[in-house]
Design a protein around this motif. Structure first.
Motif, PDB file in Angstrom:
ATOM      1  N   ILE A   1       0.752  -1.175  -0.037  1.00  0.00           N
ATOM      2  CA  ILE A   1       0.078   0.028   0.002  1.00  0.00           C
ATOM      3  C   ILE A   1       0.969   1.200   0.047  1.00  0.00           C
ATOM      4  O   ILE A   1       1.832   1.409   0.758  1.00  0.00           O
ATOM      5  CB  ILE A   1      -0.924   0.020   1.136  1.00  0.00           C
ATOM      6  CG1 ILE A   1      -1.776  -1.264   1.126  1.00  0.00           C
ATOM      7  CG2 ILE A   1      -1.811   1.130   1.180  1.00  0.00           C
ATOM      8  CD1 ILE A   1      -2.805  -1.435   2.433  1.00  0.00           C
ATOM      9  N   MET A   2       0.702   2.109  -0.966  1.00  0.00           N
ATOM     10  CA  MET A   2       1.536   3.383  -1.274  1.00  0.00           C
ATOM     11  C   MET A   2       0.616   4.440  -0.594  1.00  0.00           C
ATOM     12  O   MET A   2      -0.725   4.668  -0.777  1.00  0.00           O
ATOM     13  CB  MET A   2       1.970   3.615  -2.552  1.00  0.00           C
ATOM     14  CG  MET A   2       2.571   2.326  -3.167  1.00  0.00           C
ATOM     15  SD  MET A   2       4.289   2.178  -2.460  1.00  0.00           S
ATOM     16  CE  MET A   2       5.160   3.346  -3.379  1.00  0.00           C
ATOM     17  N   ARG A   3       1.282   5.600  -0.082  1.00  0.00           N
ATOM     18  CA  ARG A   3       0.487   6.789   0.394  1.00  0.00           C
ATOM     19  C   ARG A   3       1.866   7.787  -0.045  1.00  0.00           C
ATOM     20  O   ARG A   3       2.708   7.917   0.522  1.00  0.00           O
ATOM     21  CB  ARG A   3       0.316   6.717   1.676  1.00  0.00           C
ATOM     22  CG  ARG A   3      -0.452   8.079   2.183  1.00  0.00           C
ATOM     23  CD  ARG A   3      -1.144   7.611   3.268  1.00  0.00           C
ATOM     24  NE  ARG A   3      -2.182   8.952   3.678  1.00  0.00           N
ATOM     25  CZ  ARG A   3      -2.216   9.538   4.918  1.00  0.00           C
ATOM     26  NH1 ARG A   3      -2.042   8.683   5.979  1.00  0.00           N
ATOM     27  NH2 ARG A   3      -2.882  10.589   5.022  1.00  0.00           N
ATOM     28  N   ASP A   4       1.053   8.833  -0.882  1.00  0.00           N
ATOM     29  CA  ASP A   4       2.005   9.813  -1.165  1.00  0.00           C
ATOM     30  C   ASP A   4       3.395   9.401  -1.635  1.00  0.00           C
ATOM     31  O   ASP A   4       4.644   9.994  -1.387  1.00  0.00           O
ATOM     32  CB  ASP A   4       2.414  10.654   0.088  1.00  0.00           C
ATOM     33  CG  ASP A   4       1.121  11.403   0.598  1.00  0.00           C
ATOM     34  OD1 ASP A   4       0.348  11.774  -0.307  1.00  0.00           O
ATOM     35  OD2 ASP A   4       0.949  11.822   2.077  1.00  0.00           O
ATOM     36  N   GLY A   5       3.332   8.423  -2.582  1.00  0.00           N
ATOM     37  CA  GLY A   5       4.767   7.788  -3.200  1.00  0.00           C
ATOM     38  C   GLY A   5       5.308   7.002  -2.336  1.00  0.00           C
ATOM     39  O   GLY A   5       6.674   6.558  -2.606  1.00  0.00           O
ATOM     40  N   GLN A   6       5.076   6.865  -0.945  1.00  0.00           N
ATOM     41  CA  GLN A   6       5.918   6.037   0.036  1.00  0.00           C
ATOM     42  C   GLN A   6       5.038   4.675   0.241  1.00  0.00           C
ATOM     43  O   GLN A   6       3.912   4.717   0.635  1.00  0.00           O
ATOM     44  CB  GLN A   6       5.940   6.825   1.290  1.00  0.00           C
ATOM     45  CG  GLN A   6       6.965   8.069   1.197  1.00  0.00           C
ATOM     46  CD  GLN A   6       8.231   7.681   0.878  1.00  0.00           C
ATOM     47  OE1 GLN A   6       9.074   6.809   1.183  1.00  0.00           O
ATOM     48  NE2 GLN A   6       9.043   8.776   0.440  1.00  0.00           N
ATOM     49  N   ALA A   7       5.905   3.781   0.479  1.00  0.00           N
ATOM     50  CA  ALA A   7       5.291   2.308   0.912  1.00  0.00           C
ATOM     51  C   ALA A   7       4.933   2.334   2.359  1.00  0.00           C
ATOM     52  O   ALA A   7       5.993   2.768   3.306  1.00  0.00           O
ATOM     53  CB  ALA A   7       6.336   1.341   0.496  1.00  0.00           C
ATOM     54  N   VAL A   8       3.715   2.267   2.703  1.00  0.00           N
ATOM     55  CA  VAL A   8       3.357   2.193   4.220  1.00  0.00           C
ATOM     56  C   VAL A   8       3.208   0.901   4.786  1.00  0.00           C
ATOM     57  O   VAL A   8       3.041   0.819   6.236  1.00  0.00           O
ATOM     58  CB  VAL A   8       2.108   2.974   4.418  1.00  0.00           C
ATOM     59  CG1 VAL A   8       2.582   4.634   4.082  1.00  0.00           C
ATOM     60  CG2 VAL A   8       1.013   2.733   3.750  1.00  0.00           C
ATOM     61  N   GLY A   9       3.095  -0.101   3.917  1.00  0.00           N
ATOM     62  CA  GLY A   9       3.035  -1.451   4.532  1.00  0.00           C
ATOM     63  C   GLY A   9       2.276  -2.367   3.478  1.00  0.00           C
ATOM     64  O   GLY A   9       1.901  -1.730   2.346  1.00  0.00           O
ATOM     65  N   SER A  10       2.269  -3.573   3.636  1.00  0.00           N
ATOM     66  CA  SER A  10       1.296  -4.757   3.000  1.00  0.00           C
ATOM     67  C   SER A  10       0.069  -4.926   3.607  1.00  0.00           C
ATOM     68  O   SER A  10      -0.268  -4.884   4.622  1.00  0.00           O
ATOM     69  CB  SER A  10       2.179  -6.042   3.050  1.00  0.00           C
ATOM     70  OG  SER A  10       1.465  -6.955   2.376  1.00  0.00           O
ATOM     71  N   GLU A  11      -0.883  -4.985   2.675  1.00  0.00           N
ATOM     72  CA  GLU A  11      -2.196  -5.231   2.910  1.00  0.00           C
ATOM     73  C   GLU A  11      -2.343  -6.746   3.497  1.00  0.00           C
ATOM     74  O   GLU A  11      -3.287  -7.047   4.163  1.00  0.00           O
ATOM     75  CB  GLU A  11      -3.003  -5.345   1.697  1.00  0.00           C
ATOM     76  CG  GLU A  11      -4.614  -5.655   1.599  1.00  0.00           C
ATOM     77  CD  GLU A  11      -5.392  -5.394   0.375  1.00  0.00           C
ATOM     78  OE1 GLU A  11      -4.915  -6.306  -0.452  1.00  0.00           O
ATOM     79  OE2 GLU A  11      -6.144  -4.622   0.348  1.00  0.00           O
ATOM     80  N   LEU A  12      -1.321  -7.585   3.542  1.00  0.00           N
ATOM     81  CA  LEU A  12      -1.255  -8.817   3.930  1.00  0.00           C
ATOM     82  C   LEU A  12      -0.614  -9.243   4.995  1.00  0.00           C
ATOM     83  O   LEU A  12      -0.570 -10.277   5.583  1.00  0.00           O
ATOM     84  CB  LEU A  12      -0.666  -9.685   2.708  1.00  0.00           C
ATOM     85  CG  LEU A  12      -1.568  -9.787   1.403  1.00  0.00           C
ATOM     86  CD1 LEU A  12      -0.647 -10.320   0.502  1.00  0.00           C
ATOM     87  CD2 LEU A  12      -2.706 -10.111   1.313  1.00  0.00           C
TER      88      LEU A  12
END
Length: 184
Positions: A43-54
Motif C-alpha cells: 500500500i502506497m501513500r504519497d509515493g511511499q510504501a506504508v505497509g502490506s495489505e497482507l
C-alpha cells in the motif's frame, strides 16, 4: 566413474527444469494473473510504501485501531504461532495484559480476536466487532465523533468468505489510513 558425468547432467537438467523453470513459470503466471498480489500487495501513500495489505503492523497509539496480538512481534520474517497450550501461564498473562490494555470489563467484554493471536502472528484483519469495540477510544483520542469512526469501520468491512464465512473483517492498515484521511 562412468556414471558420474551422466548423473551430473541429469542433476543439472532436473535443477534447471524443477527449480529455475518452475519458479520462472509461476512468477510469470502470478505477474500476469494477479500483479498486485504477486508484488506483495504493498500500500502506497504519497509515493511511499506504508505497509502490506497482507501483513499486520503493530499500532499502539490510541488514535489508531489496534491489531490482534502477534506471537511473532509483527515480524514478517519470523511468522509463527506461540505454540502455547490453553493452560499456559504465559498465554494467560498475555491475555490478562491485553484485556487490561483495552479496559475490558464484565459489562463491556472484549471480542475474542483482540485477545487471541492468529496462527502465524501476522493476521492483518480484525473482526468488525473488534473494530467497533475500539471506536470510542479512537474517537476520544482524535477528538472526532464516534459515529464517524464506526462508519469508517463499517465501510472497511468485507466478508471474504461470502456465504461460507459471512462474519465481516476489517483490514487494520487500510482502516487506519482512512482515519488519517479523515483528519486531513
Amino acid at each position: 566413474m562412468t556414471y558420474l558425468l551422466p548423473s551430473l547432467r541429469l542433476w543439472v537438467a532436473t535443477m534447471l527444469v524443477c527449480v529455475v523453470g518452475y519458479v520462472a513459470l509461476m512468477l510469470a503466471f502470478a505477474q500476469t494473473a494477479a500483479p498486485w498480489r504477486a508484488d506483495g500487495s504493498i500500500i502506497m501513500r504519497d509515493g511511499q510504501a506504508v505497509g502490506s495489505e497482507l501483513v499486520a503492523q503493530d499500532f499502539t497509539s490510541p488514535e489508531y485501531f489496534w491489531p490482534r496480538p502477534s506471537a511473532a512481534d509483527y515480524d514478517g520474517m519470523g511468522a509463527a504461532g506461540s505454540n502455547w497450550s490453553p493452560t499456559s501461564d504465559d498465554l494467560a498473562a498475555r491475555a490478562v495484559e491485553t484485556v487490561a490494555r483495552y479496559g475490558a470489563t464484565a459489562d463491556n467484554p472484549i471480542p475474542a480476536d483482540l485477545v487471541a493471536a492468529s496462527g502465524g502472528g501476522l493476521d492483518p484483519h480484525i473482526s468488525l466487532d473488534g473494530a467497533l469495540y475500539q471506536a470510542a477510544r479512537i474517537a476520544a483520542a482524535r477528538g472526532v465523533d464516534e459515529a464517524q469512526v464506526r462508519q469508517l469501520a463499517y465501510d472497511a468491512a468485507v466478508a471474504p468468505g461470502g456465504i461460507f464465512a459471512p462474519e465481516p473483517i476489517v483490514n487494520v492498515l487500510r482502516v487506519n489510513l482512512a482515519l488519517d484521511r479523515l483528519a486531513e
